[in-house]
Design a protein around this motif. Structure first.
Motif, PDB file in Angstrom:
ATOM      1  N   GLY A   1      63.019 -35.434  62.149  1.00 58.80           N
ATOM      2  CA  GLY A   1      61.594 -35.203  61.933  1.00 58.80           C
ATOM      3  C   GLY A   1      61.189 -35.414  60.492  1.00 58.80           C
ATOM      4  N   ALA A   2      60.276 -34.589  60.026  1.00 58.28           N
ATOM      5  CA  ALA A   2      59.685 -34.765  58.688  1.00 58.28           C
ATOM      6  C   ALA A   2      60.745 -34.745  57.588  1.00 58.28           C
ATOM      7  CB  ALA A   2      58.653 -33.667  58.432  1.00 58.28           C
ATOM      8  N   PHE A   3      60.725 -35.767  56.750  1.00 56.91           N
ATOM      9  CA  PHE A   3      61.549 -35.849  55.537  1.00 56.91           C
ATOM     10  C   PHE A   3      63.045 -35.661  55.817  1.00 56.91           C
ATOM     11  CE2 PHE A   3      57.370 -34.129  54.201  1.00 56.91           C
ATOM     12  CZ  PHE A   3      56.940 -35.210  53.437  1.00 56.91           C
ATOM     13  N   GLU A   4      63.476 -36.025  57.034  1.00 60.14           N
ATOM     14  CA  GLU A   4      64.880 -35.825  57.390  1.00 60.14           C
ATOM     15  C   GLU A   4      65.797 -36.746  56.594  1.00 60.14           C
ATOM     16  OE1 GLU A   4      66.433 -33.231  58.708  1.00 60.14           O
ATOM     17  OE2 GLU A   4      66.145 -33.615  60.854  1.00 60.14           O
TER      18      GLU A   4
ATOM     19  N   PRO B   1      56.813 -37.309  68.993  1.00 69.21           N
ATOM     20  CA  PRO B   1      55.444 -37.492  68.490  1.00 69.21           C
ATOM     21  C   PRO B   1      54.405 -37.193  69.564  1.00 69.21           C
ATOM     22  CG  PRO B   1      56.445 -39.620  68.950  1.00 69.21           C
ATOM     23  CD  PRO B   1      57.494 -38.592  69.241  1.00 69.21           C
ATOM     24  N   TYR B   2      54.026 -35.922  69.669  1.00 66.03           N
ATOM     25  CA  TYR B   2      53.059 -35.524  70.685  1.00 66.03           C
ATOM     26  C   TYR B   2      51.639 -35.920  70.272  1.00 66.03           C
ATOM     27  CZ  TYR B   2      56.754 -32.931  72.996  1.00 66.03           C
ATOM     28  OH  TYR B   2      57.914 -32.601  73.658  1.00 66.03           O
ATOM     29  N   PRO B   3      50.762 -36.157  71.252  1.00 67.71           N
ATOM     30  CA  PRO B   3      49.442 -36.712  70.940  1.00 67.71           C
ATOM     31  C   PRO B   3      48.565 -35.784  70.103  1.00 67.71           C
ATOM     32  CG  PRO B   3      49.571 -36.069  73.257  1.00 67.71           C
ATOM     33  CD  PRO B   3      50.954 -35.990  72.707  1.00 67.71           C
TER      34      PRO B   3
ATOM     35  N   ASN C   1      49.410 -38.527  64.023  1.00 66.51           N
ATOM     36  CA  ASN C   1      48.242 -39.216  63.462  1.00 66.51           C
ATOM     37  C   ASN C   1      48.505 -39.768  62.070  1.00 66.51           C
ATOM     38  OD1 ASN C   1      46.802 -38.604  65.768  1.00 66.51           O
ATOM     39  ND2 ASN C   1      45.832 -36.787  64.903  1.00 66.51           N
ATOM     40  N   HIS C   2      49.378 -39.090  61.299  1.00 63.75           N
ATOM     41  CA  HIS C   2      49.625 -39.501  59.910  1.00 63.75           C
ATOM     42  C   HIS C   2      51.126 -39.478  59.605  1.00 63.75           C
ATOM     43  CE1 HIS C   2      45.304 -39.012  59.354  1.00 63.75           C
ATOM     44  NE2 HIS C   2      45.403 -37.791  59.854  1.00 63.75           N
ATOM     45  N   PRO C   3      51.923 -40.287  60.284  1.00 67.28           N
ATOM     46  CA  PRO C   3      53.377 -40.228  60.101  1.00 67.28           C
ATOM     47  C   PRO C   3      53.824 -40.531  58.680  1.00 67.28           C
ATOM     48  CG  PRO C   3      52.738 -42.196  61.339  1.00 67.28           C
ATOM     49  CD  PRO C   3      51.528 -41.330  61.250  1.00 67.28           C
TER      50      PRO C   3
ATOM     51  N   ASP D   1      57.103 -39.128  55.853  1.00 70.09           N
ATOM     52  CA  ASP D   1      58.219 -40.077  55.688  1.00 70.09           C
ATOM     53  C   ASP D   1      58.840 -40.485  57.017  1.00 70.09           C
ATOM     54  OD1 ASP D   1      57.922 -40.208  52.997  1.00 70.09           O
ATOM     55  OD2 ASP D   1      59.821 -39.262  52.473  1.00 70.09           O
ATOM     56  N   ILE D   2      58.022 -40.599  58.055  1.00 70.57           N
ATOM     57  CA  ILE D   2      58.545 -41.070  59.339  1.00 70.57           C
ATOM     58  C   ILE D   2      57.775 -42.305  59.795  1.00 70.57           C
ATOM     59  CG2 ILE D   2      59.308 -38.787  60.092  1.00 70.57           C
ATOM     60  CD1 ILE D   2      56.875 -38.690  61.950  1.00 70.57           C
TER      61      ILE D   2
END
Length: 566
Positions: free
Chosen positions: A343-346, A378-380, A386-388, A392-393
């Motif tokens: 996920g985020a910044f992994e 990535p759920y709707p 909306n802002h990956p 950093d993804i």
């Protein structure tokens, strides 16, 4: 037509679903609301083949001509295929899609499937208004709140305003009734789910609820208890109530009122909680456990501070460890939690922090903590979807086609990890968890085992990982067959019996599969076979009976001995 609406929850298969999630409570609540408004709706959940059979019977035989489908990320494809089949075989059937995936549908989906409508958010009022339009012709389509429909001229979707689509007084909706089930079978398992409130104010960046259902509304405890009493009357197998709410622990007074009512009913229950709640409201948590709270679920997600901050969790490594220590100390039977991988910044470093946290939690929560690793999904309409780039993804849309169920296949990469590296990291994390569980299982003592497997002296099954580990050890399985007070309590006139058999004695040491022993422990275990009473052992080994008693309780704590009268 015999009734106005069939509500369907169709899945490709049920193999990955707990029985508690097979009844779609949201659809039953819509059916209840419509019943109050003099429309009749039936709800049905099943796999593809059973749903096809139902549709052939209900739509094919003209019992109804309107079908509503629940759609989430994991079943949207099959819902689309079923609608295509329906439209091909029963062209006059009206189809409606609701659920969390409805907000992500585009014109192409409507055109490809020939679907008629979608409903965003809460479904009761919009569905009532839609039936008023379709059946009674008492409303215009423009008056239906939260409705999505096609504009084939502009090749776009028309979305009606969402004003007046939300029911603020949840007590005004009747709870799910057996009469709303197409098969007459509703919530018949050992674990039954309920919803006591809606909405979530926490806005975790990856979560659908926080992004799309911020308006928190809560049922009265009196109303909740009426539903639980109804479930008990109709389900003699009921052992656990599982509360689905994301916000159950928001209000202390409401929790305490719930606990008082549940204590009188003597039913175990599960809920979701927040790390900060456990730390700051320990007395409340204690009352929850005393009232039957058997399992609490936390969103753990990561051990890295940067990742937790990105998820907007308002927790950190030390808070999470402290919360698990508190739960363990207060005597809860089970804790569940997920780690999100990729996920985020992994990075490899954030994964190492998550491993460090997982190790701490497993060893401090021996017997009760169930940890799982899942992929980021990535759920709707969530901020991460909306802002990956903020996290950093990169979301690879083409990879979604190789994904059967969300969180079980990675469809993203991070700046530091490719999609394939995330796969390798996830499987490495799974292996790491298995190793730590085995180590913690070897360290476990009687109290750990009993906390995870027993409630008030009765066996429960709420910790599949620990149950597998503990019952996979023959000496523990044998020990658990002798849990009466008489068999556990030391008495000098009774026989001490060991829970394992094969041994080797060499000098002053005894070797076995469960360890190496020497001194008085070696002597007791060697002769813990029903030949000598504890008092006779003291005479044989020329020690005081108090020394035998002390050694017995040490060995009993390791699940190696119990006592027998004969």
């Amino acid at each position: 037509m015999n009734y106005e609406l069939l509500l369907m929850n169709v899945s490709r298969d049920y193999s990955g679903f707990s029985e508690v999630f097979r009844d779609n409570i949201g659809q039953y609540l819509i059916a209840s609301y419509l019943r109050q408004k003099n429309f009749k709706a039936y709800a049905y959940s099943g796999d593809i083949q059973s749903c096809k059979n139902i549709l052939e019977k209900e739509v094919g035989k003209r019992r109804t001509a309107i079908v509503g489908f629940y759609a989430a990320a994991d079943n949207i494809r099959v819902v689309g295929h079923v609608i295509q089949w329906l439209k091909k075989n029963y062209s006059d059937c009206v189809t409606i899609i609701g659920g969390p995936q409805a907000i992500d549908l585009d014109y192409d989906f409507f055109e490809t499937t020939d679907n008629d409508y979608a409903i965003l958010g809460d479904g009761e009022i919009p569905m009532y208004c839609l039936l008023s339009f379709l059946v009674d012709h008492s409303l215009e389509v423009t008056q239906i709140p939260s409705l999505v429909r096609r504009d084939d001229i502009e090749r776009t979707l028309i979305i009606n305003k969402c004003d007046d689509a939300v029911i603020m007084d949840l007590d005004s909706i009747d709870f799910p009734r057996v009469e709303d089930s197409l098969t007459g079978c509703l919530r018949q398992g050992e674990v039954v789910g309920i919803i006591t409130g809606r909405g979530c104010p926490f806005q975790c960046s990856f979560c659908y609820e926080g992004a799309n259902a911020k308006n928190v509304r809560l049922r009265s405890i009196k109303n909740v208890m009426a539903e639980i009493d109804y479930i008990r009357e109709n389900n003699k197998k009921l052992n656990f109530i599982s509360i689905y709410d994301d916000t159950f622990t928001l209000h202390e007074d409401r929790i305490l009122e719930f606990c008082d009512a549940m204590k009188r009913r003597n039913i175990m229950w599960f809920c979701e909680g927040h790390i900060a709640f456990v730390i700051n409201k320990q007395e409340v948590l204690k009352k929850m456990i005393e009232s039957g709270l058997a399992c609490i679920q936390f969103g753990i997600e990561s051990g890295a501070e940067k990742v937790l901050n990105a998820y907007n969790k308002h927790t950190d490594f030390d808070m999470i460890v402290k919360a698990i220590e508190i739960c363990k100390h207060l005597g809860i039977h089970s804790i569940t939690g997920n780690f999100i991988i990729g996920g985020a910044f992994e990075t490899y470093d954030t994964i190492e922090k998550s491993k460090q946290l997982a190790r701490e939690l497993i060893h401090k929560g021996k017997g009760i903590i169930e940890l799982y690793a899942v992929y980021f999904a990535p759920y709707p309409n969530t901020d991460m979807t909306n802002h990956p780039e903020k996290y950093d993804i990169e979301i690879h849309e083409e990879l979604k086609e190789i994904n059967i169920n969300t969180m079980r296949t990675s469809v993203v990469s991070t700046k530091a990890l490719s999609r394939n590296e995330i796969y390798d990291v996830k499987h490495g994390f799974d292996d790491f968890l298995k190793e730590e569980y085995i180590k913690a299982g070897d360290e476990s003592r009687k109290a750990d085992i009993l906390q995870g497997l027993y409630h008030n002296g009765r066996r429960i099954s709420v910790n599949p990982t620990w149950e597998r580990i503990y019952l996979g050890k023959p000496h523990i399985s044998s020990f658990l067959e002798h849990m009466s007070n008489q068999e556990q309590h030391f008495d000098k006139s009774k026989y001490i019996i060991r829970t394992f058999e094969d041994i080797k004695i060499s000098g002053d040491k005894m070797f076995s599969d469960v360890g190496i022993f020497q001194g008085i422990e070696k002597n007791i275990l060697a002769y813990a076979t029903g030949v000598y009473t504890a008092e006779e052992m003291a005479d044989k080994f020329h020690v005081a009976i108090e020394e035998i008693e002390s050694a017995y309780y040490d060995l009993n704590d390791k699940c190696l001995v119990y006592t027998a009268e004969f």
